[in-house]
Design a protein around this motif. Structure first.
Motif, PDB file in Angstrom:
ATOM      1  N   GLU A 143      35.573  31.336  43.957  1.00 27.04           N
ATOM      2  CA  GLU A 143      36.618  31.379  42.944  1.00 27.04           C
ATOM      3  C   GLU A 143      36.223  32.221  41.732  1.00 27.04           C
ATOM      4  N   GLY A 201      39.867  37.041  43.333  1.00 29.66           N
ATOM      5  CA  GLY A 201      41.177  36.698  42.795  1.00 29.66           C
ATOM      6  C   GLY A 201      42.261  37.242  43.703  1.00 29.66           C
ATOM      7  N   GLU A 202      43.477  36.904  43.387  1.00 27.97           N
ATOM      8  CA  GLU A 202      44.629  37.388  44.154  1.00 27.97           C
ATOM      9  C   GLU A 202      45.551  38.114  43.198  1.00 27.97           C
ATOM     10  N   TRP A 203      45.864  39.349  43.537  1.00 27.08           N
ATOM     11  CA  TRP A 203      46.729  40.152  42.684  1.00 27.08           C
ATOM     12  C   TRP A 203      48.139  39.583  42.690  1.00 27.08           C
ATOM     13  N   GLN A 204      48.696  39.396  41.520  1.00 25.95           N
ATOM     14  CA  GLN A 204      50.026  38.804  41.412  1.00 25.95           C
ATOM     15  C   GLN A 204      51.096  39.860  41.114  1.00 25.95           C
ATOM     16  N   GLY A 205      50.697  41.115  40.986  1.00 29.87           N
ATOM     17  CA  GLY A 205      51.468  42.298  40.746  1.00 29.87           C
ATOM     18  C   GLY A 205      52.873  42.228  40.498  1.00 29.87           C
TER      19      GLY A 205
END
Length: 192
Positions: free
Chosen positions: A184, A188-192
């Motif tokens: 973590e 991360g995860e791109w939230q674009g």
């Protein structure tokens, strides 16, 4: 394509750096070292520039390396203490095998220096992984000698730089696991 994915993944999960001072014989033989370096050269290399080189320092040249390191160290430290002199000599003599990795940038209008530096790092990592796959351990270190122009000039010339001294051998003791970042903290995860 590699068929035994689980074995490859397990191997990657177990790679650890070996402290050069704790690496003992046997180290890779001449043919194994050649294979390790050939694998290292299979690194991502945008533009096929080969912005890295490797220089093997055989055992019979380690005393010459120690003398070079002593000369270079004394430029900035004209009166080193006994412990400093001994540490410099130990550095040159540790582990059965030593490869000096050089970042060797090439002029290119299309490939930025940053990408060439990344390629050099990838080549060094491939070297570490190949050594591990052959049952050896490796320690990639820098220290003052990597930033010394005198030491660099013994292996290459401007604009090259020493990316590291990579020592190879058999672990003399169990390799320590170091604290790794949590998933973590680094993903991360791109939230674009």
């Amino acid at each position: 394509m590699f068929n035994d994915r689980s074995s490859a993944l397990e191997l990657l999960k177990t790679r650890r750096s070996g402290r050069p001072r704790d690496l003992v014989a046997p180290g890779p033989g001449a043919e194994e070292l050649r294979q390790i370096l050939e694998i290292a050269a299979r690194s991502p290399d945008h533009g096929k520039l080969q912005p890295w080189r490797f220089v093997h320092v055989p055992r019979n040249r380690r005393e010459a390396l120690a003398a070079l390191l002593q000369r270079a160290y004394r430029i900035d430290n004209p009166r080193p203490g006994r412990l400093e002199v001994e540490a410099t000599d130990r550095f040159a003599m540790q582990a059965p095998e030593l490869v000096v990795a050089l970042f060797s940038p090439k002029p290119s209008p299309k490939i930025p220096l940053w990408e060439q530096q990344l390629s050099c790092g990838a080549a060094c990592m491939n070297l570490l992984l190949a050594a591990h796959a052959m049952g050896y351990a490796a320690g990639w270190v820098t220290g003052w000698a990597a930033y010394s122009d005198i030491v660099r000039d013994a292996f290459g010339a401007e604009p090259e730089r020493i990316a590291g001294f990579i020592f190879l051998g058999t672990p003399g003791s169990e390799l320590e696991e170091r604290l790794r970042p949590s998933y973590e903290d680094v993903v991360g995860e791109w939230q674009g």
